[in-house]
Design a protein around this motif. Sequence first.
Motif, PDB file in Angstrom:
ATOM      1  N   GLY A  22       1.419  -1.363  -0.081  1.00  0.00           N
ATOM      2  CA  GLY A  22      -0.146  -0.128   0.144  1.00  0.00           C
ATOM      3  C   GLY A  22       1.039   1.394  -0.037  1.00  0.00           C
ATOM      4  O   GLY A  22       1.617   1.288  -0.313  1.00  0.00           O
ATOM      5  N   GLY A  23       0.627   1.988   0.435  1.00  0.00           N
ATOM      6  CA  GLY A  23       1.637   3.583   0.935  1.00  0.00           C
ATOM      7  C   GLY A  23       2.348   3.731   1.505  1.00  0.00           C
ATOM      8  O   GLY A  23       3.204   4.785   2.383  1.00  0.00           O
ATOM      9  N   HIS A  24       3.113   1.851   2.781  1.00  0.00           N
ATOM     10  CA  HIS A  24       3.656   2.048   3.221  1.00  0.00           C
ATOM     11  C   HIS A  24       5.063   1.651   2.382  1.00  0.00           C
ATOM     12  O   HIS A  24       6.454   1.678   3.109  1.00  0.00           O
ATOM     13  CB  HIS A  24       4.011   0.847   3.876  1.00  0.00           C
ATOM     14  N   VAL A  25       5.302   2.326   1.259  1.00  0.00           N
ATOM     15  CA  VAL A  25       6.500   2.163   0.401  1.00  0.00           C
ATOM     16  C   VAL A  25       6.619   3.528  -0.778  1.00  0.00           C
ATOM     17  O   VAL A  25       5.666   4.159  -0.968  1.00  0.00           O
ATOM     18  CB  VAL A  25       6.606   1.073  -0.354  1.00  0.00           C
ATOM     19  N   ALA A  26       7.869   4.184  -0.348  1.00  0.00           N
ATOM     20  CA  ALA A  26       8.090   5.250  -0.432  1.00  0.00           C
ATOM     21  C   ALA A  26       9.664   5.132  -1.708  1.00  0.00           C
ATOM     22  O   ALA A  26      11.127   4.556  -0.753  1.00  0.00           O
ATOM     23  CB  ALA A  26       8.695   6.731   0.181  1.00  0.00           C
ATOM     24  N   VAL A  27       9.519   5.361  -2.519  1.00  0.00           N
ATOM     25  CA  VAL A  27      10.842   5.073  -3.844  1.00  0.00           C
ATOM     26  C   VAL A  27      11.047   6.545  -4.534  1.00  0.00           C
ATOM     27  O   VAL A  27      10.220   6.945  -4.577  1.00  0.00           O
ATOM     28  CB  VAL A  27      10.272   4.245  -5.014  1.00  0.00           C
ATOM     29  N   THR A  28      12.411   6.473  -4.040  1.00  0.00           N
ATOM     30  CA  THR A  28      13.007   7.639  -3.842  1.00  0.00           C
ATOM     31  C   THR A  28      14.203   7.929  -4.842  1.00  0.00           C
ATOM     32  O   THR A  28      15.199   6.528  -4.510  1.00  0.00           O
ATOM     33  CB  THR A  28      13.319   8.949  -3.209  1.00  0.00           C
ATOM     34  N   GLY A  29      14.808   8.014  -6.061  1.00  0.00           N
ATOM     35  CA  GLY A  29      16.123   7.870  -7.104  1.00  0.00           C
ATOM     36  C   GLY A  29      16.771   8.700  -6.187  1.00  0.00           C
ATOM     37  O   GLY A  29      16.712   9.633  -6.025  1.00  0.00           O
ATOM     38  N   ASP A  30      18.591   8.201  -6.355  1.00  0.00           N
ATOM     39  CA  ASP A  30      19.314   8.690  -6.404  1.00  0.00           C
ATOM     40  C   ASP A  30      20.104   8.384  -6.974  1.00  0.00           C
ATOM     41  O   ASP A  30      21.214   7.381  -7.465  1.00  0.00           O
ATOM     42  CB  ASP A  30      19.663   8.107  -4.276  1.00  0.00           C
ATOM     43  N   PHE A  31      20.663   9.444  -7.610  1.00  0.00           N
ATOM     44  CA  PHE A  31      21.250   8.274  -9.564  1.00  0.00           C
ATOM     45  C   PHE A  31      22.633   9.211  -9.140  1.00  0.00           C
ATOM     46  O   PHE A  31      23.450   8.487 -10.401  1.00  0.00           O
ATOM     47  CB  PHE A  31      20.701   9.544 -10.503  1.00  0.00           C
ATOM     48  N   GLU A  32      23.644   9.500  -7.947  1.00  0.00           N
ATOM     49  CA  GLU A  32      24.670   9.870  -7.667  1.00  0.00           C
ATOM     50  C   GLU A  32      25.523   8.430  -7.017  1.00  0.00           C
ATOM     51  O   GLU A  32      26.458   8.146  -7.640  1.00  0.00           O
ATOM     52  CB  GLU A  32      24.957  11.381  -6.596  1.00  0.00           C
ATOM     53  N   ARG A  33      24.261   7.709  -6.378  1.00  0.00           N
ATOM     54  CA  ARG A  33      24.924   5.810  -5.602  1.00  0.00           C
ATOM     55  C   ARG A  33      24.145   4.921  -6.480  1.00  0.00           C
ATOM     56  O   ARG A  33      23.192   5.171  -5.744  1.00  0.00           O
ATOM     57  CB  ARG A  33      25.838   6.541  -4.070  1.00  0.00           C
ATOM     58  N   LYS A  34      24.678   4.581  -5.998  1.00  0.00           N
ATOM     59  CA  LYS A  34      24.079   2.902  -5.933  1.00  0.00           C
ATOM     60  C   LYS A  34      23.597   2.033  -4.434  1.00  0.00           C
ATOM     61  O   LYS A  34      24.434   1.762  -3.710  1.00  0.00           O
ATOM     62  CB  LYS A  34      24.770   1.404  -6.624  1.00  0.00           C
ATOM     63  N   ARG A  35      22.218   1.759  -4.072  1.00  0.00           N
ATOM     64  CA  ARG A  35      22.598   1.870  -2.964  1.00  0.00           C
ATOM     65  C   ARG A  35      20.145   1.396  -2.433  1.00  0.00           C
ATOM     66  O   ARG A  35      19.711   1.759  -3.435  1.00  0.00           O
ATOM     67  CB  ARG A  35      22.253   3.149  -1.689  1.00  0.00           C
ATOM     68  N   ILE A  36      19.840   0.763  -2.136  1.00  0.00           N
ATOM     69  CA  ILE A  36      18.799   0.048  -1.731  1.00  0.00           C
ATOM     70  C   ILE A  36      19.075   0.577  -0.066  1.00  0.00           C
ATOM     71  O   ILE A  36      19.558  -0.136   0.501  1.00  0.00           O
ATOM     72  CB  ILE A  36      18.691  -1.109  -2.441  1.00  0.00           C
ATOM     73  N   GLU A  37      18.044   1.122   0.632  1.00  0.00           N
ATOM     74  CA  GLU A  37      17.034   1.014   1.922  1.00  0.00           C
ATOM     75  C   GLU A  37      16.599   0.956   1.670  1.00  0.00           C
ATOM     76  O   GLU A  37      15.026   0.769   1.065  1.00  0.00           O
ATOM     77  CB  GLU A  37      18.158   2.367   2.310  1.00  0.00           C
ATOM     78  N   GLY A  38      16.334   0.612   4.011  1.00  0.00           N
ATOM     79  CA  GLY A  38      14.783   0.129   3.598  1.00  0.00           C
ATOM     80  C   GLY A  38      14.166  -0.076   5.090  1.00  0.00           C
ATOM     81  O   GLY A  38      16.101   0.079   6.309  1.00  0.00           O
ATOM     82  N   TYR A  39      13.185  -0.149   5.564  1.00  0.00           N
ATOM     83  CA  TYR A  39      12.876  -0.384   7.097  1.00  0.00           C
ATOM     84  C   TYR A  39      12.307  -1.256   7.122  1.00  0.00           C
ATOM     85  O   TYR A  39      10.753  -1.118   6.390  1.00  0.00           O
ATOM     86  CB  TYR A  39      12.582   1.170   7.680  1.00  0.00           C
ATOM     87  N   VAL A  40      11.537  -2.515   8.002  1.00  0.00           N
ATOM     88  CA  VAL A  40      10.926  -3.070   7.849  1.00  0.00           C
ATOM     89  C   VAL A  40      10.609  -2.915   9.208  1.00  0.00           C
ATOM     90  O   VAL A  40      10.667  -3.655  10.107  1.00  0.00           O
ATOM     91  CB  VAL A  40      11.735  -4.857   7.661  1.00  0.00           C
ATOM     92  N   PHE A  41       8.597  -3.330   9.267  1.00  0.00           N
ATOM     93  CA  PHE A  41       8.267  -3.146  10.510  1.00  0.00           C
ATOM     94  C   PHE A  41       7.217  -4.807  10.678  1.00  0.00           C
ATOM     95  O   PHE A  41       6.269  -4.693  10.387  1.00  0.00           O
ATOM     96  CB  PHE A  41       7.526  -2.246  11.282  1.00  0.00           C
ATOM     97  N   ILE A  42       7.545  -5.716  11.553  1.00  0.00           N
ATOM     98  CA  ILE A  42       6.459  -6.642  11.380  1.00  0.00           C
ATOM     99  C   ILE A  42       6.023  -6.653  12.623  1.00  0.00           C
ATOM    100  O   ILE A  42       6.573  -7.111  13.956  1.00  0.00           O
ATOM    101  CB  ILE A  42       6.746  -7.914  10.802  1.00  0.00           C
ATOM    102  N   LYS A  43       5.016  -7.093  12.589  1.00  0.00           N
ATOM    103  CA  LYS A  43       4.454  -7.143  14.063  1.00  0.00           C
ATOM    104  C   LYS A  43       2.922  -8.280  13.859  1.00  0.00           C
ATOM    105  O   LYS A  43       2.578  -8.491  12.411  1.00  0.00           O
ATOM    106  CB  LYS A  43       3.214  -6.147  14.009  1.00  0.00           C
ATOM    107  N   GLY A  44       3.262  -9.630  14.504  1.00  0.00           N
ATOM    108  CA  GLY A  44       2.051 -10.408  14.806  1.00  0.00           C
ATOM    109  C   GLY A  44       2.409 -11.707  15.287  1.00  0.00           C
ATOM    110  O   GLY A  44       4.135 -11.593  16.254  1.00  0.00           O
ATOM    111  N   LYS A  45       2.142 -12.449  15.592  1.00  0.00           N
ATOM    112  CA  LYS A  45       2.768 -14.015  16.100  1.00  0.00           C
ATOM    113  C   LYS A  45       3.151 -15.369  15.470  1.00  0.00           C
ATOM    114  O   LYS A  45       1.925 -15.055  14.502  1.00  0.00           O
ATOM    115  CB  LYS A  45       1.513 -14.748  16.850  1.00  0.00           C
ATOM    116  N   ILE A  46       4.193 -15.864  15.589  1.00  0.00           N
ATOM    117  CA  ILE A  46       4.175 -17.353  14.824  1.00  0.00           C
ATOM    118  C   ILE A  46       4.059 -18.276  15.475  1.00  0.00           C
ATOM    119  O   ILE A  46       4.936 -18.408  17.230  1.00  0.00           O
ATOM    120  CB  ILE A  46       5.799 -17.161  15.065  1.00  0.00           C
TER     121      ILE A  46
END
Length: 76
Positions: A22-46
């Motif tokens: 949904g709206g929880h992903v933001a894609v921003t272009g950075d054409f100066e450096r090669k990188r992929i960043e992210g933050y993951v939050f998972i809630k629930g029970k296994i």
Amino acid sequence: MDDPASTGQILAICGMLYPVFGGHVAVTGDFERKRIEGYVFIKGKIRIFTLLRVVVRIYFNKDVKRTISLLKKEAV
């Protein structure tokens, strides 16, 4: 990414996963450096029983075994 095709592939994957994230992903272009960043939050029970049941179903699935054997043959 250095190659515009790689950037396009990443954006295509993000587009396919949009219904999941949904709206929880933001894609921003950075054409100066090669990188992929992210933050993951998972809630629930296994639950162990549920995890064990899924593993057993995958282990005894004939299609999965056939796919693994085909991948092993291609690797040789």
